[in-house]
Design a protein around this motif. Structure first.
Motif, PDB file in Angstrom:
ATOM      1  N   ALA A   2       1.094   4.290  -2.995  1.00 29.37           N
ATOM      2  CA  ALA A   2       1.069   5.581  -2.397  1.00 29.37           C
ATOM      3  C   ALA A   2       2.051   6.278  -3.115  1.00 29.37           C
ATOM      4  O   ALA A   2       2.010   7.539  -3.644  1.00 29.37           O
TER       5      ALA A   2
ATOM      6  N   GLU B 290       1.952   9.530  -5.736  1.00 26.15           N
ATOM      7  CA  GLU B 290       2.549  10.563  -5.331  1.00 26.15           C
ATOM      8  C   GLU B 290       3.392  11.055  -6.557  1.00 26.15           C
ATOM      9  O   GLU B 290       3.425  12.270  -7.108  1.00 26.15           O
TER      10      GLU B 290
ATOM     11  N   LYS C 249       0.832  -1.168  -0.122  1.00 24.58           N
ATOM     12  CA  LYS C 249      -0.165  -0.061  -0.067  1.00 24.58           C
ATOM     13  C   LYS C 249       0.864   1.276  -0.133  1.00 24.58           C
ATOM     14  O   LYS C 249       0.605   2.198  -0.767  1.00 24.58           O
ATOM     15  N   GLU C 250       2.149   1.359   0.767  1.00 20.37           N
ATOM     16  CA  GLU C 250       2.955   2.383   0.602  1.00 20.37           C
ATOM     17  C   GLU C 250       3.374   2.621  -0.478  1.00 20.37           C
ATOM     18  O   GLU C 250       3.868   3.920  -1.256  1.00 20.37           O
TER      19      GLU C 250
END
Length: 138
Positions: A57, A61, A53-54
């Motif tokens: 993300a 970004e 998930k990171e």
């Protein structure tokens, strides 16, 4: 593709996944286990669900911050020997500057926030590397 895996990856296959006629630049970063004064192996552990998930993300970004067309990130975990692949980032863009800038941004964000930890294994013992998630090797 965003992936956290125990398996090695085919660099060319990942690059081919994002190759498009409108991209004049495909920038890659390949992090490998290095012998930093006696390292025999490295063990990488992750909170896999959160790590994916990171990574997603961070990819999102990068799309917001840079005019890029594609991002692929593959991060290995498990016990790896010197010379083995750890991390692959591939960024596709119309021009090289945007692709290089985005790739560097992604790498630094991974080191800051993705829950992946490394342990160096040496002949004299083992030690967890404090600080960054994947540290300077990747």
């Amino acid at each position: 593709m965003i992936s956290v895996t125990r398996e090695n990856f085919d660099i060319n296959a990942v690059i081919d996944q994002i190759r498009r006629p409108d991209m004049g630049a495909l920038v890659t970063f390949l992090g490998v286990v290095r012998d930093d004064g006696g390292i025999e192996e490295m063990e990488l552990e992750a909170y896999e669900e959160v790590a994916v998930k990171e990574l997603e993300a961070i990819r999102d970004e990068a799309f917001r911050k840079f005019p890029i067309g594609a991002v692929e990130i593959v991060h290995r975990i498990g016990r790896l020997r010197v010379g083995e692949n750890i991390l692959l980032i591939v960024v596709g863009a119309g021009h090289r500057k945007e692709a290089f800038d985005a790739c560097e941004y992604i790498l630094e964000r991974i080191k800051q926030s993705v829950p992946i930890w490394k342990k160096e294994i040496r002949s004299e013992g083992e030690r967890w590397v404090p600080g960054e998630s994947t540290g300077d090797d990747a």
